[in-house]
Design a protein around this motif. Structure first.
Motif, PDB file in Angstrom:
ATOM      1  N   ASP A 198       4.440  -2.336   3.473  1.00 30.34           N
ATOM      2  CA  ASP A 198       4.028  -3.727   3.299  1.00 30.34           C
ATOM      3  C   ASP A 198       2.523  -3.858   3.533  1.00 30.34           C
ATOM      4  N   GLU A 199       1.870  -4.591   2.664  1.00 33.98           N
ATOM      5  CA  GLU A 199       0.413  -4.738   2.716  1.00 33.98           C
ATOM      6  C   GLU A 199      -0.051  -5.316   4.058  1.00 33.98           C
ATOM      7  N   LYS A 209      -2.516  -3.336   6.703  1.00 36.32           N
ATOM      8  CA  LYS A 209      -3.768  -3.941   7.160  1.00 36.32           C
ATOM      9  C   LYS A 209      -3.783  -4.104   8.674  1.00 36.32           C
ATOM     10  N   ALA A 210      -2.626  -4.432   9.263  1.00 37.75           N
ATOM     11  CA  ALA A 210      -2.541  -4.584  10.723  1.00 37.75           C
ATOM     12  C   ALA A 210      -2.780  -3.249  11.423  1.00 37.75           C
ATOM     13  N   MET A 234       0.858  -1.172   0.000  1.00 37.70           N
ATOM     14  CA  MET A 234       0.000   0.000   0.000  1.00 37.70           C
ATOM     15  C   MET A 234       0.902   1.232   0.000  1.00 37.70           C
ATOM     16  N   LYS A 235       0.505   2.221  -0.739  1.00 31.02           N
ATOM     17  CA  LYS A 235       1.247   3.471  -0.761  1.00 31.02           C
ATOM     18  C   LYS A 235       1.076   4.187   0.579  1.00 31.02           C
TER      19      LYS A 235
END
Length: 57
Positions: free
Chosen positions: A43-44, A48-49, A1-2
Motif C-alpha cells: 500500500d502506498e 511512504k510511512a 508501490m512495488k
C-alpha cells in the motif's frame, strides 16, 4: 508501490535483510529494525510511512 522498489530504497540506504518471517521480512540497519510485508504490491500509504519513519530518501 512495488515491494522490490521499497527494498531497493532500503538497501541503497544501508539496510539489509536480518531474517525472513511468515508474513513479513525484517530489515535492519544495525540499530533499527523494520518489518516489510511480503506482498508484491505494498500500500502506498504504508510504503511512504516506512520511508518517512526511517528518514530514507
Amino acid at each position: 508501490m512495488k515491494r522490490k522498489k521499497l527494498i531497493k530504497i532500503l538497501t541503497d540506504n544501508g539496510w539489509w535483510l536480518l531474517r525472513y518471517g511468515v508474513n513479513h521480512d525484517i530489515y535492519t540497519n544495525g540499530i533499527k529494525c523494520e518489518p516489510i510485508p511480503r506482498h508484491r504490491e505494498i500500500d502506498e500509504m504504508l510504503a511512504k510511512a516506512i520511508i518517512k519513519r526511517q528518514r530514507l530518501e
